[in-house]
Design a protein around this motif. Sequence first.
Motif, PDB file in Angstrom:
ATOM      1  N   LEU A 143       0.779  -1.294  -0.078  1.00 17.75           N
ATOM      2  CA  LEU A 143      -0.100   0.060   0.000  1.00 17.75           C
ATOM      3  C   LEU A 143       0.708   1.174  -0.070  1.00 17.75           C
ATOM      4  O   LEU A 143       0.438   2.216  -0.195  1.00 17.75           O
ATOM      5  CB  LEU A 143      -0.860   0.032   1.113  1.00 17.75           C
ATOM      6  CG  LEU A 143      -1.840  -1.156   1.393  1.00 17.75           C
ATOM      7  CD1 LEU A 143      -2.608  -1.054   2.624  1.00 17.75           C
ATOM      8  CD2 LEU A 143      -2.769  -1.472   0.019  1.00 17.75           C
ATOM      9  N   GLY A 144       2.223   1.182   0.299  1.00 16.93           N
ATOM     10  CA  GLY A 144       2.946   2.316   0.437  1.00 16.93           C
ATOM     11  C   GLY A 144       4.588   2.000   0.369  1.00 16.93           C
ATOM     12  O   GLY A 144       4.889   0.912   0.289  1.00 16.93           O
ATOM     13  N   GLN A 145       5.198   3.204   0.531  1.00 16.65           N
ATOM     14  CA  GLN A 145       6.812   3.023   0.567  1.00 16.65           C
ATOM     15  C   GLN A 145       7.327   3.676   1.891  1.00 16.65           C
ATOM     16  O   GLN A 145       6.564   4.658   1.957  1.00 16.65           O
ATOM     17  CB  GLN A 145       7.350   2.982  -0.690  1.00 16.65           C
ATOM     18  CG  GLN A 145       7.273   4.486  -1.122  1.00 16.65           C
ATOM     19  CD  GLN A 145       7.786   4.431  -2.898  1.00 16.65           C
ATOM     20  OE1 GLN A 145       7.471   3.381  -3.642  1.00 16.65           O
ATOM     21  NE2 GLN A 145       8.265   5.546  -3.151  1.00 16.65           N
ATOM     22  N   VAL A 146       8.486   3.289   2.190  1.00 14.40           N
ATOM     23  CA  VAL A 146       8.887   3.998   3.439  1.00 14.40           C
ATOM     24  C   VAL A 146      10.273   4.628   3.162  1.00 14.40           C
ATOM     25  O   VAL A 146      11.223   3.858   2.388  1.00 14.40           O
ATOM     26  CB  VAL A 146       9.017   2.803   4.562  1.00 14.40           C
ATOM     27  CG1 VAL A 146       9.500   3.547   5.983  1.00 14.40           C
ATOM     28  CG2 VAL A 146       7.435   2.301   4.858  1.00 14.40           C
ATOM     29  N   ASP A 201     -16.789  -8.278   2.834  1.00 14.55           N
ATOM     30  CA  ASP A 201     -17.022  -6.987   3.343  1.00 14.55           C
ATOM     31  C   ASP A 201     -16.094  -6.411   4.380  1.00 14.55           C
ATOM     32  O   ASP A 201     -15.750  -5.296   4.652  1.00 14.55           O
ATOM     33  CB  ASP A 201     -18.429  -6.757   3.681  1.00 14.55           C
ATOM     34  CG  ASP A 201     -19.499  -6.649   2.604  1.00 14.55           C
ATOM     35  OD1 ASP A 201     -18.908  -6.439   1.441  1.00 14.55           O
ATOM     36  OD2 ASP A 201     -20.611  -6.982   2.652  1.00 14.55           O
ATOM     37  N   GLU A 202     -15.819  -7.413   5.348  1.00 17.31           N
ATOM     38  CA  GLU A 202     -14.913  -7.402   6.631  1.00 17.31           C
ATOM     39  C   GLU A 202     -13.532  -6.846   6.152  1.00 17.31           C
ATOM     40  O   GLU A 202     -12.932  -5.933   6.656  1.00 17.31           O
ATOM     41  CB  GLU A 202     -15.043  -8.609   7.275  1.00 17.31           C
ATOM     42  CG  GLU A 202     -14.074  -8.279   8.952  1.00 17.31           C
ATOM     43  CD  GLU A 202     -15.063  -7.521   9.951  1.00 17.31           C
ATOM     44  OE1 GLU A 202     -14.319  -7.318  10.591  1.00 17.31           O
ATOM     45  OE2 GLU A 202     -16.079  -7.237   9.827  1.00 17.31           O
ATOM     46  N   PHE A 203     -13.268  -7.907   4.878  1.00 21.11           N
ATOM     47  CA  PHE A 203     -11.775  -7.514   4.394  1.00 21.11           C
ATOM     48  C   PHE A 203     -11.715  -5.940   3.895  1.00 21.11           C
ATOM     49  O   PHE A 203     -10.673  -5.262   4.059  1.00 21.11           O
ATOM     50  CB  PHE A 203     -11.572  -8.449   3.373  1.00 21.11           C
ATOM     51  CG  PHE A 203     -10.062  -8.126   2.694  1.00 21.11           C
ATOM     52  CD1 PHE A 203      -9.024  -8.548   3.293  1.00 21.11           C
ATOM     53  CD2 PHE A 203     -10.247  -7.992   1.462  1.00 21.11           C
ATOM     54  CE1 PHE A 203      -7.869  -8.165   2.941  1.00 21.11           C
ATOM     55  CE2 PHE A 203      -8.910  -7.799   0.704  1.00 21.11           C
ATOM     56  CZ  PHE A 203      -7.817  -8.041   1.461  1.00 21.11           C
ATOM     57  N   GLY A 204     -12.719  -5.706   3.004  1.00 20.17           N
ATOM     58  CA  GLY A 204     -12.903  -4.492   2.199  1.00 20.17           C
ATOM     59  C   GLY A 204     -13.112  -3.139   3.645  1.00 20.17           C
ATOM     60  O   GLY A 204     -12.188  -2.257   3.383  1.00 20.17           O
ATOM     61  N   THR A 205     -13.794  -3.495   4.651  1.00 22.61           N
ATOM     62  CA  THR A 205     -13.714  -2.273   5.710  1.00 22.61           C
ATOM     63  C   THR A 205     -12.347  -2.076   6.207  1.00 22.61           C
ATOM     64  O   THR A 205     -12.085  -1.055   6.401  1.00 22.61           O
ATOM     65  CB  THR A 205     -14.778  -2.785   6.634  1.00 22.61           C
ATOM     66  OG1 THR A 205     -15.992  -2.927   6.073  1.00 22.61           O
ATOM     67  CG2 THR A 205     -14.647  -1.679   7.954  1.00 22.61           C
ATOM     68  N   LYS A 206     -11.712  -3.177   6.412  1.00 20.04           N
ATOM     69  CA  LYS A 206     -10.216  -3.285   7.053  1.00 20.04           C
ATOM     70  C   LYS A 206      -9.440  -2.579   6.211  1.00 20.04           C
ATOM     71  O   LYS A 206      -8.161  -1.922   6.382  1.00 20.04           O
ATOM     72  CB  LYS A 206      -9.853  -4.456   7.687  1.00 20.04           C
ATOM     73  CG  LYS A 206     -10.528  -5.051   8.718  1.00 20.04           C
ATOM     74  CD  LYS A 206     -10.581  -4.037   9.962  1.00 20.04           C
ATOM     75  CE  LYS A 206     -11.771  -4.363  10.993  1.00 20.04           C
ATOM     76  NZ  LYS A 206     -12.006  -3.313  11.991  1.00 20.04           N
ATOM     77  N   LEU A 207      -9.458  -2.857   4.749  1.00 20.55           N
ATOM     78  CA  LEU A 207      -8.465  -2.475   3.743  1.00 20.55           C
ATOM     79  C   LEU A 207      -8.658  -0.945   3.705  1.00 20.55           C
ATOM     80  O   LEU A 207      -7.702  -0.238   3.625  1.00 20.55           O
ATOM     81  CB  LEU A 207      -8.755  -2.994   2.262  1.00 20.55           C
ATOM     82  CG  LEU A 207      -7.601  -3.352   1.743  1.00 20.55           C
ATOM     83  CD1 LEU A 207      -6.220  -3.826   2.160  1.00 20.55           C
ATOM     84  CD2 LEU A 207      -7.949  -4.089   0.315  1.00 20.55           C
ATOM     85  N   PHE A 208      -9.911  -0.196   3.711  1.00 20.94           N
ATOM     86  CA  PHE A 208     -10.050   1.106   3.773  1.00 20.94           C
ATOM     87  C   PHE A 208      -9.692   1.897   5.008  1.00 20.94           C
ATOM     88  O   PHE A 208      -9.152   2.908   4.920  1.00 20.94           O
ATOM     89  CB  PHE A 208     -11.500   1.350   3.377  1.00 20.94           C
ATOM     90  CG  PHE A 208     -12.033   1.476   2.198  1.00 20.94           C
ATOM     91  CD1 PHE A 208     -12.088   2.781   1.504  1.00 20.94           C
ATOM     92  CD2 PHE A 208     -11.957   0.495   0.925  1.00 20.94           C
ATOM     93  CE1 PHE A 208     -12.353   3.004   0.140  1.00 20.94           C
ATOM     94  CE2 PHE A 208     -12.212   0.473  -0.235  1.00 20.94           C
ATOM     95  CZ  PHE A 208     -12.504   1.852  -0.775  1.00 20.94           C
ATOM     96  N   GLU A 209      -9.781   0.989   5.901  1.00 26.19           N
ATOM     97  CA  GLU A 209      -9.254   1.691   7.322  1.00 26.19           C
ATOM     98  C   GLU A 209      -7.651   1.754   7.189  1.00 26.19           C
ATOM     99  O   GLU A 209      -6.825   2.468   7.597  1.00 26.19           O
ATOM    100  CB  GLU A 209      -9.504   0.726   8.466  1.00 26.19           C
ATOM    101  CG  GLU A 209     -10.898   1.183   8.880  1.00 26.19           C
ATOM    102  CD  GLU A 209     -11.491   0.124  10.126  1.00 26.19           C
ATOM    103  OE1 GLU A 209     -10.586  -0.678  10.557  1.00 26.19           O
ATOM    104  OE2 GLU A 209     -12.557  -0.146  10.229  1.00 26.19           O
ATOM    105  N   GLU A 210      -7.130   0.642   6.456  1.00 24.31           N
ATOM    106  CA  GLU A 210      -5.602   0.547   6.336  1.00 24.31           C
ATOM    107  C   GLU A 210      -4.992   1.649   5.635  1.00 24.31           C
ATOM    108  O   GLU A 210      -3.993   2.185   5.647  1.00 24.31           O
ATOM    109  CB  GLU A 210      -5.169  -0.857   5.931  1.00 24.31           C
ATOM    110  CG  GLU A 210      -3.735  -1.093   5.983  1.00 24.31           C
ATOM    111  CD  GLU A 210      -3.486  -2.623   5.578  1.00 24.31           C
ATOM    112  OE1 GLU A 210      -2.069  -2.912   5.848  1.00 24.31           O
ATOM    113  OE2 GLU A 210      -4.494  -3.254   5.149  1.00 24.31           O
ATOM    114  N   ILE A 211      -5.725   2.177   4.589  1.00 26.23           N
ATOM    115  CA  ILE A 211      -5.131   3.067   3.782  1.00 26.23           C
ATOM    116  C   ILE A 211      -5.431   4.632   4.266  1.00 26.23           C
ATOM    117  O   ILE A 211      -5.243   5.694   3.489  1.00 26.23           O
ATOM    118  CB  ILE A 211      -5.508   2.962   2.220  1.00 26.23           C
ATOM    119  CG1 ILE A 211      -7.283   3.243   2.136  1.00 26.23           C
ATOM    120  CG2 ILE A 211      -5.049   1.902   1.710  1.00 26.23           C
ATOM    121  CD1 ILE A 211      -7.664   3.008   0.806  1.00 26.23           C
TER     122      ILE A 211
END
Length: 574
Positions: A143-146, A201-211
């Motif tokens: 999702l990103g780089q550091v 949906d649970e996975f999607g919710t957590k993925l949106f929280e993660e970003i």
Amino acid sequence: MGQYQPGQLKRYSPDTIARYYRYRPWLVWGRLFKIGWSFATFIFGLKWDEWQNQVEQNREKRATQLRELLTKLGPTFIKVGQALSTRPDLIRKDFLDELIKLQDKLPAFDNAIAHRIITTELGKPISEIFSELSPTPVAAASLGQVYKGRLHSGEEVAVKVQRPNLRPTLTLDLHLMRWLAAWLAPWLPLNLGHDLTLIVDEFGTKLFEEIDYLNEGRNAEKFAHNFRNDPQVKVPTIYWRHTSSRVLTLEWINGFKLTDTAKIREAGLDPEAIIRIGVTSGLQQLLEYGFFHADPHPGNLFAMPDGRMAYIDFGMMDQLEETTKETLVDAVVHLVNQDYNDLATDFVKLGFLTPETNICPIVPALEKVLGNAIGRNVGDFNFKTITDEFSELMYEYPFRVPAKFALIIRSLVTQEGIALSLNRNFKIVEVSYPYVARRLLTGESPELRRRLLNVLFRDGKFQWQRLENLIAIARTDSNFDVLPTAQMGLQYLLSDEGKFLRRQLVLALTEDDRLHTEEVQRLWSLVKDDLQPDRLFNVAIGLLTNFSREGVAAILPKATNLAFLIDPKSANQI
């Protein structure tokens, strides 16, 4: 929200996403074709190797192809690869070696784009925020780089920058996954197909929280608060002045990935000790705090030179309700006690069975499958063994996996996978039992004390062997100290809350028309080395100061009787 663009959606909403793509079928079919063609080509390659007897010759080539395939398909599929990379017991070694690279060795996006995102998000030129910033990323994830940097105030920091155009890719993949789940559900057994879209949906919710990096920062601080008194767990500090929804600045952690056993040993650390910290902290998250890390892959966990274990990514977290947490502890107690009627009731409370399910035929099935596992030596099975054997019940009885538990199971399986990568013979239960035993014996809350009584009494009879086993198991936990536990137990025994236990102990000591001196002496032999005279004296003084003169007078006869049971010779000295 009906006119939203994928990049503008802040929270996961399957209905909103479905409305958007309903009028853009070319995007859906184009992505579906790309995914299908990629996997079909890969599978054909594997079959071709079999037909040409070139499986061994092309092993490394196919493993590299799988990693490159998942990388090209983007963050959603990289997440799948990361989960598989922690399962050496499921994935063959050549594939595993390549999938591990998905944790932090992904292709980076252009530096100029990353710098522009930092400047735009933080509202200042990079030179005004950081005195140093690495010219290239030190790690690139799904999702990103550091980047490694240094603030003008001198602190070393990690600067996490989100990949561009992330939301449009995620929304399309989640839409396809949900469509596929709905299409597959009728073809699967009812219990397996049930809630399949809810799991997506649970996975999607957590993925949106993660970003959302602001959300990740809040998660990190909540996690740090939970472990504030644990000297073995490290959580990096968040620098809020230099953080936004797409840029996260946090304390730099010097350490080694948990899978890098060579460097861990070179630093003079014991990989087994690090495993125990990871598993114990995982159990604390589930059974004590209820706030748990749902993505503990090796790229997110580090062994520090001072022996601590550091968590560095808090994007995918979840919170358990208090009732769920308590029922999980109950389930562990009932599993250990082999109380399968109560265990079936726990499954109903947790949502694995519906309330209207007739549990009568399920109880003997639980006993057959789980009793076989629990009946073995603790070291002979692991978490995966239990889940594999339990999965047999999924086809015969109406069990289902609640959406929230998909994340819990993923977290547990991932942690065990990390441990297996450090030690192929690791058994998660060997570490879990001492923790659970210690928690029950210390009984710092009324709920835990009630659960301890459930363990120690069965059908109205005191289970001496269970108490011995609990103490013996708990003593293998370095955090367990017999004396404070005994002190808490005595205080509880003498309190109003302990009236029932006092009465039951008298009955237990005299049941079957005999004094159970042999059992008491065995318990004393188990703990006497930990009960040094000077420590006992200090505890006794502390206890006596908490009671009135009448209370002390009431205690002394009980103490005399206890001393006689432990050592009959001591009766002459009192």
